[in-house]
Design an enzyme around this catalytic site. Structure first.
Site, PDB file in Angstrom:
ATOM      1  N   ASP A 103       0.899  -1.156   0.000  1.00 52.98           N
ATOM      2  CA  ASP A 103       0.000   0.000   0.000  1.00 52.98           C
ATOM      3  C   ASP A 103       0.936   1.203   0.000  1.00 52.98           C
ATOM      4  O   ASP A 103       1.567   1.502   1.010  1.00 52.98           O
ATOM      5  CB  ASP A 103      -0.891   0.007   1.244  1.00 52.98           C
ATOM      6  CG  ASP A 103      -1.934   1.112   1.204  1.00 52.98           C
ATOM      7  OD1 ASP A 103      -1.548   2.268   0.890  1.00 52.98           O
ATOM      8  OD2 ASP A 103      -3.114   0.858   1.497  1.00 52.98           O
ATOM      9  N   HIS A 104       1.048   1.872  -1.151  1.00 57.72           N
ATOM     10  CA  HIS A 104       2.122   2.867  -1.273  1.00 57.72           C
ATOM     11  C   HIS A 104       1.957   4.043  -0.323  1.00 57.72           C
ATOM     12  O   HIS A 104       2.923   4.754  -0.044  1.00 57.72           O
ATOM     13  CB  HIS A 104       2.267   3.353  -2.721  1.00 57.72           C
ATOM     14  CG  HIS A 104       1.166   4.251  -3.193  1.00 57.72           C
ATOM     15  ND1 HIS A 104       0.028   3.780  -3.815  1.00 57.72           N
ATOM     16  CD2 HIS A 104       1.037   5.604  -3.157  1.00 57.72           C
ATOM     17  CE1 HIS A 104      -0.752   4.797  -4.137  1.00 57.72           C
ATOM     18  NE2 HIS A 104      -0.173   5.916  -3.740  1.00 57.72           N
ATOM     19  N   HIS A 143      -6.074   2.699   1.374  1.00 61.66           N
ATOM     20  CA  HIS A 143      -5.243   3.837   1.773  1.00 61.66           C
ATOM     21  C   HIS A 143      -5.801   4.576   2.988  1.00 61.66           C
ATOM     22  O   HIS A 143      -5.074   4.878   3.944  1.00 61.66           O
ATOM     23  CB  HIS A 143      -5.114   4.831   0.616  1.00 61.66           C
ATOM     24  CG  HIS A 143      -4.520   4.255  -0.624  1.00 61.66           C
ATOM     25  ND1 HIS A 143      -3.497   3.338  -0.602  1.00 61.66           N
ATOM     26  CD2 HIS A 143      -4.802   4.467  -1.937  1.00 61.66           C
ATOM     27  CE1 HIS A 143      -3.176   3.017  -1.846  1.00 61.66           C
ATOM     28  NE2 HIS A 143      -3.943   3.687  -2.666  1.00 61.66           N
TER      29      HIS A 143
END
Length: 520
Positions: free
Chosen positions: A179-180, A242
């Site tokens: 999950d950037h 996110h």
């Protein structure tokens, strides 16, 4: 860092060019990769090694935060790259891949540590994992790790099915779900923000915090992702992963020197304490919207329904706002407001913590603005603390005093640098564990069902604004308002002050504030 073979599925894709190759290059420049490393790119195009290396090099000039300046250094980097054509369904291709990986390991004297990065659609994850196991690629005398990108399922049932499929060939500790947002430097600093600052640590609970707002706004529309986005919407594309990850990182109450296992445990406890939305009550806590035509930075843009590739009459959500509560000793009674959307006024990811007013207030004191802690994550990384001071022109009034903290480091690693480096080291702190993923989907599932049943109205909102007006009711019901940003907080306070001070002072104040640093 252990020497390893980096096996990249989807090596000709956009993510590889924009994020993965620049991340590997910057790790290499910083001396964070091992002396011997090998990258094997896989794709359907009939590329030679030289063609592949030339494409990697061009990607660095196009997308790396640091452009290659040393030709010798660049040559050493791209020499590590090899390419092989691979059909995901062909067992013979995996046998050839094993031969190539093993040959490179012998040439470079590498221990057979292998990282398999799946930069492909999730529908291929299970097939690839099975072929890795069947071909013997994952059975060497070293570690093996599987890195996968979101989405991790489309709903709770599909997420569970995907996890079960991957679990047949990889153990949970071998799976790294990217999950950037968890790789963003400011998000990784949240853990230390409260631990290393006793002032904040003392205030970090429901005794002093009135509400928390988490916002991720985008100016872009659906662009080229119509096929995916119209099936996902804001709720799946942003909220389930996110936004809930930001919530977990902010509220986990992590002890000092937390291990990856501690972080995962604490994040899991947050999700377990998140009050579920009951059937029939979703509409009271969730607002959904879809952008209509408008203007971004003065340029007219089409509405979502008129975007290329979007089917006529689509009721997909491009905006979601929700009110959440956490039932634990630290956060009980504190409302959390989370929102995300496309085609909004500004690109920004921001957390705003509003503190409670003093216990005893009267007269002018009662009108003083709240203390705010504003954490800007993207595109700027800043922390702003809004305090109150006496107005020098009017002793009976308060005015906000802003303390702006900025990390002046010139070279800040990007999210993928942090995450790929962590995965190569075997540090899973900032990756999504299956427990978190499952609990997130479990919490979101009633919202998906309510959307599908038409229980939650779809509100249009003009592109270039702040989203649907209906979202204001989520905060207004509790006596609060959305903070659009520090700039708006300052502007609102200026308006209130100017209404009660002499005109000449108002002019001086306007001139002074015009020179202050503005925030996106």
């Amino acid at each position: 860092m252990n020497a390893a073979s980096f096996v990249l599925f989807g090596a000709t894709g956009d993510l590889a060019k924009r994020k993965i190759y620049p991340a590997l290059y910057n790790l290499f420049v910083d001396g964070k990769l091992s002396e011997g490393f090998s990258v094997v790119g896989l794709g359907r195009r009939a590329w030679s090694d030289e063609t592949f290396q030339a494409n990697v090099e061009q990607a660095l000039y196009d997308f790396s935060r640091r452009k290659p300046a040393d030709r010798g250094e660049l040559a050493r980097f791209v020499r590590a790259f090899r390419f092989q054509v691979l059909d995901i369904d062909r067992a013979e291709d995996y046998a050839q891949l094993r031969e190539l990986v093993e040959r490179r390991e012998r040439e470079l004297g590498l221990t057979p540590n292998r990282m398999f990065y799946l930069s492909v659609g999730p529908e291929y994850f299970g097939t690839i994992a099975n072929h890795i196991e069947a071909s013997g690629l994952g059975g060497a005398d070293g570690w093996k790790r599987l890195v996968i990108e979101k989405p991790f399922g489309h709903d709770l049932a599909s997420a569970r099915a995907l996890n079960a499929k991957l679990g047949e060939t990889f153990a949970e500790e071998e799976i790294y779900r990217i999950d950037h947002y968890l790789g963003k430097p400011m998000v990784q600093k949240l853990e230390l923000l409260q631990q290393s600052n006793p002032v904040l640590q003392a205030l970090w609970s429901n005794h002093y915090i009135a509400n928390v707002q988490i916002t991720a706004s985008e100016t872009v529309g659906v662009e080229t992702r119509a096929g995916y986005y119209d099936r996902a919407g804001a709720i799946r594309d942003m909220f389930q992963n996110h936004m809930l990850q930001l919530l977990m990182m902010l509220t986990a109450q992590l002890p000092k020197n937390s291990t990856a296992e501690t972080v995962r445990f604490k994040k899991k406890k947050v999700m377990e304490a998140l009050d579920p939305l009951q059937q029939g009550q979703v509409a009271a806590s969730v607002v959904r919207g879809q952008y209509a035509a408008g203007a971004i930075a003065g340029v007219p843009v089409a509405g979502y329904a008129d975007e290329p590739g979007i089917p006529a009459g689509s009721t997909n959500d491009t905006y979601v706002a929700a009110r959440l509560t956490i039932d634990d000793a630290f956060w009980r009674g504190v409302p959390f407001y989370i929102r995300t959307g496309k085609r909004l006024q500004a690109k920004s990811t921001r957390i705003v913590i509003e503190f409670k007013p003093p216990l005893k207030q009267s007269g002018a004191d009662a009108a003083q603005p709240p203390n705010l802690l504003i954490i800007d994550i993207n595109p700027n990384e800043t922390i702003t603390l809004q305090l109150n001071a006496r107005d020098t022109q009017d002793k009976a009034r308060f005015r906000p005093l802003h303390l702006d903290l900025r990390d002046d480091a010139e070279e800040t690693p990007e999210a993928y640098e942090n995450l790929i480096g962590d995965a190569l080291r075997g540090d899973a702190t900032f990756f999504a564990h299956w427990d978190e993923v499952e609990l997130s989907w479990r919490w979101v599932q009633p919202i998906l069902e309510a959307f599908a049943d038409g229980e939650v109205p779809l509100h249009p909102y003009e592109a270039g604004g702040h989203g649907p007006a209906a979202a204001d009711a989520l905060t207004a019901r509790d006596g609060y308002r959305w903070w659009q940003g520090e700039d708006e907080a300052r502007a609102a306070e200026t308006e209130r002050a100017q209404a009660e001070i002499p005109q000449e002072h108002a002019v001086q104040e306007h001139t002074k504030r015009a020179g202050e640093r503005q925030y996106v």
